[in-house]
Write a protein that holds these residues in place. Structure first.
Motif, PDB file in Angstrom:
ATOM      1  N   VAL A 103      49.650  25.556  20.129  1.00  0.00           N
ATOM      2  CA  VAL A 103      50.519  26.740  20.134  1.00  0.00           C
ATOM      3  C   VAL A 103      51.110  26.899  21.524  1.00  0.00           C
ATOM      4  O   VAL A 103      50.437  26.670  22.532  1.00  0.00           O
ATOM      5  N   GLU A 104      52.393  27.245  21.575  1.00  0.00           N
ATOM      6  CA  GLU A 104      53.100  27.488  22.829  1.00  0.00           C
ATOM      7  C   GLU A 104      53.549  28.936  22.855  1.00  0.00           C
ATOM      8  O   GLU A 104      54.163  29.425  21.895  1.00  0.00           O
ATOM      9  N   ILE A 105      53.247  29.610  23.951  1.00  0.00           N
ATOM     10  CA  ILE A 105      53.505  31.048  24.062  1.00  0.00           C
ATOM     11  C   ILE A 105      54.240  31.325  25.360  1.00  0.00           C
ATOM     12  O   ILE A 105      53.818  30.867  26.439  1.00  0.00           O
ATOM     13  N   TYR A 106      55.336  32.074  25.254  1.00  0.00           N
ATOM     14  CA  TYR A 106      56.117  32.443  26.433  1.00  0.00           C
ATOM     15  C   TYR A 106      55.747  33.862  26.845  1.00  0.00           C
ATOM     16  O   TYR A 106      55.739  34.786  26.022  1.00  0.00           O
ATOM     17  N   LEU A 107      55.413  34.033  28.138  1.00  0.00           N
ATOM     18  CA  LEU A 107      54.993  35.328  28.667  1.00  0.00           C
ATOM     19  C   LEU A 107      56.058  35.871  29.617  1.00  0.00           C
ATOM     20  O   LEU A 107      56.465  35.190  30.564  1.00  0.00           O
ATOM     21  N   GLU A 108      56.479  37.105  29.360  1.00  0.00           N
ATOM     22  CA  GLU A 108      57.493  37.757  30.195  1.00  0.00           C
ATOM     23  C   GLU A 108      56.923  39.040  30.787  1.00  0.00           C
ATOM     24  O   GLU A 108      56.706  40.021  30.068  1.00  0.00           O
ATOM     25  N   PRO A 109      56.634  39.077  32.089  1.00  0.00           N
ATOM     26  CA  PRO A 109      56.189  40.336  32.706  1.00  0.00           C
ATOM     27  C   PRO A 109      57.367  41.296  32.843  1.00  0.00           C
ATOM     28  O   PRO A 109      58.469  40.888  33.215  1.00  0.00           O
ATOM     29  N   GLN A 110      57.129  42.537  32.523  1.00  0.00           N
ATOM     30  CA  GLN A 110      58.168  43.561  32.605  1.00  0.00           C
ATOM     31  C   GLN A 110      57.663  44.712  33.476  1.00  0.00           C
ATOM     32  O   GLN A 110      56.662  45.342  33.149  1.00  0.00           O
ATOM     33  N   HIS A 111      58.350  44.939  34.568  1.00  0.00           N
ATOM     34  CA  HIS A 111      57.978  46.028  35.470  1.00  0.00           C
ATOM     35  C   HIS A 111      59.106  47.049  35.534  1.00  0.00           C
ATOM     36  O   HIS A 111      60.286  46.676  35.595  1.00  0.00           O
ATOM     37  N   PRO A 112      58.767  48.333  35.514  1.00  0.00           N
ATOM     38  CA  PRO A 112      59.823  49.343  35.649  1.00  0.00           C
ATOM     39  C   PRO A 112      60.446  49.259  37.032  1.00  0.00           C
ATOM     40  O   PRO A 112      59.805  48.820  38.004  1.00  0.00           O
ATOM     41  N   ALA A 113      61.690  49.642  37.115  1.00  0.00           N
ATOM     42  CA  ALA A 113      62.383  49.607  38.399  1.00  0.00           C
ATOM     43  C   ALA A 113      61.699  50.532  39.398  1.00  0.00           C
ATOM     44  O   ALA A 113      61.163  51.587  39.037  1.00  0.00           O
ATOM     45  N   ALA A 114      61.684  50.136  40.654  1.00  0.00           N
ATOM     46  CA  ALA A 114      61.117  50.979  41.701  1.00  0.00           C
ATOM     47  C   ALA A 114      61.871  52.301  41.763  1.00  0.00           C
ATOM     48  O   ALA A 114      63.066  52.374  41.464  1.00  0.00           O
ATOM     49  N   CYS A 115      61.153  53.342  42.144  1.00  0.00           N
ATOM     50  CA  CYS A 115      61.749  54.680  42.198  1.00  0.00           C
ATOM     51  C   CYS A 115      61.986  55.084  43.651  1.00  0.00           C
ATOM     52  O   CYS A 115      61.141  54.858  44.517  1.00  0.00           O
ATOM     53  N   LEU A 116      63.125  55.660  43.895  1.00  0.00           N
ATOM     54  CA  LEU A 116      63.493  56.156  45.221  1.00  0.00           C
ATOM     55  C   LEU A 116      63.726  57.662  45.122  1.00  0.00           C
ATOM     56  O   LEU A 116      64.637  58.111  44.423  1.00  0.00           O
ATOM     57  N   ILE A 117      62.885  58.435  45.820  1.00  0.00           N
ATOM     58  CA  ILE A 117      63.060  59.890  45.852  1.00  0.00           C
ATOM     59  C   ILE A 117      63.779  60.273  47.136  1.00  0.00           C
ATOM     60  O   ILE A 117      63.382  59.853  48.231  1.00  0.00           O
ATOM     61  N   LEU A 118      64.804  61.065  46.992  1.00  0.00           N
ATOM     62  CA  LEU A 118      65.573  61.542  48.137  1.00  0.00           C
ATOM     63  C   LEU A 118      65.355  63.037  48.288  1.00  0.00           C
ATOM     64  O   LEU A 118      65.756  63.821  47.425  1.00  0.00           O
ATOM     65  N   PHE A 119      64.702  63.425  49.364  1.00  0.00           N
ATOM     66  CA  PHE A 119      64.452  64.839  49.640  1.00  0.00           C
ATOM     67  C   PHE A 119      65.538  65.346  50.574  1.00  0.00           C
ATOM     68  O   PHE A 119      65.749  64.800  51.666  1.00  0.00           O
ATOM     69  N   GLY A 120      66.228  66.408  50.125  1.00  0.00           N
ATOM     70  CA  GLY A 120      67.269  66.986  50.959  1.00  0.00           C
ATOM     71  C   GLY A 120      68.650  66.738  50.394  1.00  0.00           C
ATOM     72  O   GLY A 120      68.850  65.924  49.497  1.00  0.00           O
ATOM     73  N   ASP A 121      69.611  67.455  50.952  1.00  0.00           N
ATOM     74  CA  ASP A 121      71.002  67.375  50.502  1.00  0.00           C
ATOM     75  C   ASP A 121      71.870  67.138  51.726  1.00  0.00           C
ATOM     76  O   ASP A 121      72.126  68.057  52.510  1.00  0.00           O
ATOM     77  N   SER A 122      72.296  65.886  51.901  1.00  0.00           N
ATOM     78  CA  SER A 122      73.073  65.541  53.086  1.00  0.00           C
ATOM     79  C   SER A 122      73.979  64.370  52.754  1.00  0.00           C
ATOM     80  O   SER A 122      73.797  63.701  51.724  1.00  0.00           O
ATOM     81  N   PRO A 123      74.976  64.087  53.602  1.00  0.00           N
ATOM     82  CA  PRO A 123      75.826  62.914  53.352  1.00  0.00           C
ATOM     83  C   PRO A 123      75.028  61.611  53.258  1.00  0.00           C
ATOM     84  O   PRO A 123      75.385  60.715  52.497  1.00  0.00           O
ATOM     85  N   VAL A 124      73.929  61.491  53.999  1.00  0.00           N
ATOM     86  CA  VAL A 124      73.128  60.267  53.942  1.00  0.00           C
ATOM     87  C   VAL A 124      72.439  60.135  52.592  1.00  0.00           C
ATOM     88  O   VAL A 124      72.424  59.052  51.995  1.00  0.00           O
ATOM     89  N   THR A 125      71.857  61.221  52.079  1.00  0.00           N
ATOM     90  CA  THR A 125      71.193  61.135  50.772  1.00  0.00           C
ATOM     91  C   THR A 125      72.207  60.877  49.664  1.00  0.00           C
ATOM     92  O   THR A 125      71.897  60.170  48.698  1.00  0.00           O
ATOM     93  N   HIS A 126      73.418  61.416  49.801  1.00  0.00           N
ATOM     94  CA  HIS A 126      74.449  61.137  48.796  1.00  0.00           C
ATOM     95  C   HIS A 126      74.789  59.647  48.788  1.00  0.00           C
ATOM     96  O   HIS A 126      74.911  59.035  47.724  1.00  0.00           O
ATOM     97  N   ALA A 127      74.941  59.069  49.974  1.00  0.00           N
ATOM     98  CA  ALA A 127      75.250  57.638  50.058  1.00  0.00           C
ATOM     99  C   ALA A 127      74.074  56.806  49.558  1.00  0.00           C
ATOM    100  O   ALA A 127      74.262  55.802  48.854  1.00  0.00           O
ATOM    101  N   LEU A 128      72.851  57.222  49.888  1.00  0.00           N
ATOM    102  CA  LEU A 128      71.666  56.490  49.437  1.00  0.00           C
ATOM    103  C   LEU A 128      71.521  56.530  47.919  1.00  0.00           C
ATOM    104  O   LEU A 128      71.087  55.558  47.299  1.00  0.00           O
ATOM    105  N   ALA A 129      71.876  57.659  47.319  1.00  0.00           N
ATOM    106  CA  ALA A 129      71.775  57.772  45.858  1.00  0.00           C
ATOM    107  C   ALA A 129      72.683  56.749  45.186  1.00  0.00           C
ATOM    108  O   ALA A 129      72.280  56.064  44.234  1.00  0.00           O
ATOM    109  N   GLU A 130      73.897  56.622  45.690  1.00  0.00           N
ATOM    110  CA  GLU A 130      74.840  55.666  45.096  1.00  0.00           C
ATOM    111  C   GLU A 130      74.407  54.230  45.344  1.00  0.00           C
ATOM    112  O   GLU A 130      74.368  53.400  44.421  1.00  0.00           O
ATOM    113  N   LEU A 131      74.053  53.915  46.585  1.00  0.00           N
ATOM    114  CA  LEU A 131      73.660  52.551  46.915  1.00  0.00           C
ATOM    115  C   LEU A 131      72.338  52.176  46.241  1.00  0.00           C
ATOM    116  O   LEU A 131      72.153  51.038  45.805  1.00  0.00           O
TER     117      LEU A 131
END
Length: 302
Positions: A103-131
């Motif tokens: 028997v041949e079995i193919y294994l695919e690991p699936q990991h959820p995407a890393a999470c990025l939390i941005l604390f605060g409201d500033s032009p830098v966090t807005h740019a970071l959210a998009e990027l």
């Protein structure tokens, strides 16, 4: 579980930020009881959902699935009576089931995407959210100190968690503590070096131990001479990528294993189900049949 049920379970785990490995039978040779297309799902705690064949198949799939989840690499495993395969790159195991077959079995690991939390409201966090979203992160924002703990606690799941604090001195400590309690691997502070040192001292005064503050980085970002908000965001994202790459290259420790004394199969000790204590020695078996046979032979010798 049917193949459709396995897929639905996979979707639920992904929604919860949980990792899993999907196993699919891609080829078989009689008299193996496995069927092409059969699927199973293995979680990081060793939970095994589905059926791929006899008791000789499951322990090997479980071991390889957990290793795939640890190193992030898919793999083709082959179980054959002579432990040989002409498949390039395949991981070959001895098929010890009495029924035989391959028997041949193919294994695919699936990991959820890393999470990025941005604390605060500033032009830098807005740019970071998009990027961050373009780079594949699940981005979460928190602009109110009252919701910082709940946002951080709900963000990660089993996925890596990263945080950037850009609260402009208003609730820096609350945001940093929320990220640290949630297990963030990186807590970047957008502040001057003097301000970053001051905040570290305040956290130590709040009874945080020095080793607990290892994820803190201040000022956040690689030193690339960034000045504009988008440039600062790029420098921070580059620092995150560098940290993730370094963590992925760390060696993965393998779980301890034993050899079934009856059939010769490798058995993962951590979650072995068939165990026998005999004359101050512990034996591990792949299935109940091997355990019973070994016990009968031992009784006959006595």
């Amino acid at each position: 579980m049917s193949g459709a049920e396995i897929i639905r379970l996979a979707a639920r785990l992904s929604d919860r930020g949980r990792s899993y490995a999907l196993a699919t039978v891609v080829a078989r040779q009689a008299p193996s009881s496995s069927l092409v297309g059969q699927k199973a799902l293995i979680e990081t705690d060793g939970s095994f959902h589905g059926w791929l064949g006899g008791s000789c198949v499951e322990p090997i799939v479980l071991k390889e699935a957990l290793q795939a989840l640890a190193d992030g690499e898919p793999r083709l495993i082959v179980l054959s009576p002579d432990a040989r395969s002409d498949r390039p790159g395949a991981i070959v195991h001895l098929m010890t089931c009495h029924s035989g077959g391959t028997v041949e079995i193919y294994l695919e690991p699936q990991h959820p995407a890393a999470c990025l939390i941005l604390f605060g409201d500033s032009p830098v966090t807005h740019a970071l959210a998009e990027l961050g979203e373009r780079a594949g992160y699940r981005v979460r924002t928190c602009t109110e100190p009252a919701s910082s703990e709940a946002t951080a606690a709900a963000a990660g799941g089993e996925a890596p968690l990263y945080a950037v604090v850009a609260t402009l001195g208003e609730w820096d400590v609350a945001a940093m503590e929320a990220a640290l309690r949630a297990g963030a691997r990186y807590v970047g502070l957008i502040a001057s070096p003097r301000r970053a040192d001051e905040l570290r001292r305040r956290l130590l005064a709040h009874d945080w131990a020095e080793h607990e503050l290892a994820p803190l980085v201040g000022p956040a970002g690689l030193d690339i001479g960034a000045r504009e908000p988008v440039e600062i965001a790029i420098s921070i994202l580059a620092e995150l990528i560098a940290r993730r790459t370094a963590a992925a290259e760390e060696p993965v420790a393998e779980s301890a294993a034993a050899i079934d004394p009856v059939c010769g199969m490798e058995v993962r000790i951590e979650d072995a189900r068939f165990v026998l204590e005999l004359e101050d020695r512990t034996y591990y078996f792949c299935c109940e049949g091997c355990k019973e046979r070994f016990a009968r032979d031992a009784a006959a010798v006595e």
